[in-house]
Design a protein around this motif. Structure first.
Motif, PDB file in Angstrom:
ATOM      1  N   UNK A   8     -33.195  35.912  -9.148  1.00 46.55           N
ATOM      2  CA  UNK A   8     -34.477  35.293  -8.804  1.00 46.55           C
ATOM      3  C   UNK A   8     -34.816  34.191  -9.793  1.00 46.55           C
ATOM      4  N   UNK A  51     -42.721  34.104  -6.679  1.00 39.69           N
ATOM      5  CA  UNK A  51     -43.495  35.090  -5.918  1.00 39.69           C
ATOM      6  C   UNK A  51     -42.870  35.386  -4.539  1.00 39.69           C
ATOM      7  N   UNK A 109     -39.819  34.844  -3.682  1.00 40.66           N
ATOM      8  CA  UNK A 109     -38.486  35.411  -3.910  1.00 40.66           C
ATOM      9  C   UNK A 109     -38.590  36.892  -4.260  1.00 40.66           C
ATOM     10  N   UNK A 136     -39.459  39.009  -1.191  1.00 38.85           N
ATOM     11  CA  UNK A 136     -38.317  39.223  -0.320  1.00 38.85           C
ATOM     12  C   UNK A 136     -37.417  40.297  -0.909  1.00 38.85           C
TER      13      UNK A 136
END
Lengths: 192, 187
Positions: free
Chosen positions: A18, A30, A32, A35
């Motif tokens: 990330x 955020x 990333x 998910x």
């Protein structure tokens, strides 16, 4: 959840990946994180993730680092926080060290600048997409106070450069008042 | 003792930069140029450029860059640790408080109140990323003549892919980078 070596490896690898992709400012992490930790790993639910972002935002320091610390802590206490902070800090540390040795050549490379120009647009799409999701969730609740607070907070930071801490403090206080009032209503209201 | 100085300077940068990102710039400038003369103003602008081109928070990029220049690899590691130490302490304190008290009604109210604010903050940061990518400008007002149509097209395609397919943010970002090389460099 079992906190074995493979858990810590997943935590490290997730925060490392990330962080390696947070171009264009901390907020990109955020979507990333949502998910990865909410949808793929299902470690944290969506609402709690937003709370964690709020906490990360109200502390000083880079938001990407703060959100990683808090996700790590949430999953595995202090040790988790340490693992995720190492994962988050390593990519910029390695890449910047490397670049600082041959900075001029890197900056003037036409392939690099073409790559970065293209990625800017992709990053913008990623972040607009997540804002769309988050804002529609609040609007669809059809309660006017959160909607108004969202618009006012947006205008305050964008047009009036109001300090973020003040925005968070005001919204927190309005939230408390609004919540107490609703509780009174459901309990039949205060005695008059 | 150069390591101690590096640690302490970036500790202060980490401690006082609220709001992330560009909020840290004036602090870094003060520590690195004015107080310690580690960098020239030109080198400082180079750091900003580097941090825009590389992943990671600008404060970490700056710590690493300055640390490397002043004291090599150990310097970069120590400066980075200095920069994240205040975050660690304060975030962990707040996290403990959150998990201890989040079931209290007053804390719940506050948390619910904070959600729209967080969305708004991300929204205003997102808007400046959007404007930078499409108009090469960070703030309003923008004029239509600044609009980069290639970026508009890449943006629109990426947005559609994110909404309509199962591809994630990282794949989309890589694809947009490759598109950038193909469009701006090859053609």
């Amino acid at each position: 959840m079992k906190k074995d070596a493979s858990f810590y490896w997943t935590l490290f690898l997730s925060t490392f990946t990330l962080s390696a992709f947070t171009f264009g400012g901390g907020y990109v992490i955020v979507p990333l994180m949502q998910k990865r930790f909410v949808r793929e790993l299902k470690w944290i639910d969506e609402e709690e993730m937003l709370d964690l972002v709020a906490i990360a935002q109200s502390a000083p320091g880079p938001i990407a680092v703060n959100s990683s610390i808090i996700v790590g802590y949430r999953m595995a206490g202090i040790l988790g926080a340490i693992v995720s902070i190492i994962g988050t800090v390593l990519p910029p540390l390695l890449i910047t060290t490397l670049i600082s040795y041959f900075y001029v050549a890197f900056r003037e490379n036409p392939i690099v600048s073409a790559l970065l120009l293209g990625m800017q647009a992709g990053v913008a799409a990623v972040i607009i997409n997540v804002i769309y999701d988050m804002a529609s969730k609040i609007i669809l609740q059809k309660e006017w106070i959160p909607i108004v607070m969202m618009i006012l907070a947006f205008a305050a930071t964008l047009f009036f450069d109001v300090n973020i801490l003040i925005v968070l403090a005001v919204c927190g206080i309005v939230g408390i008042l609004n919540h107490q009032e609703k509780k009174d209503e459901t309990e039949g209201g205060p005695e008059v | 003792m150069i390591y101690l100085q590096l640690f302490w300077s970036f500790f202060q940068v980490g401690l006082f930069s609220f709001g992330g990102g560009y909020a840290a710039l004036p602090l870094i400038q003060q520590q690195v140029i004015e107080n310690n003369h580690w960098l020239s103003s030109t080198e400082f602008i180079d750091i900003i450029t580097i941090s825009q081109m590389t992943p990671g928070p600008i404060a970490i990029n700056a710590s690493t860059f300055v640390g490397t220049k002043v004291a090599g690899l150990p310097g970069s590691i120590i400066a980075t640790i200095g920069c994240v130490t205040p975050s660690c302490i304060i975030v962990l304190l707040l996290a403990r408080l959150y998990y201890k008290y989040r079931n209290l009604s007053i804390v719940q109210g506050m948390i619910i109140g904070l959600r729209p604010a967080v969305v708004a903050l991300i929204g205003s940061a997102g808007l400046s990323i959007f404007l930078t990518a499409l108009f090469n400008k960070e703030e309003f007002p923008v004029s239509l003549s600044d609009l980069n149509w290639i970026s508009v097209i890449i943006f629109a395609i990426c947005f559609l892919i994110l909404r309509k397919t199962k591809f994630g943010p990282i794949q989309v970002m890589i694809a947009s980078g490759i598109a950038g090389i193909a469009i701006y460099y090859i053609f």
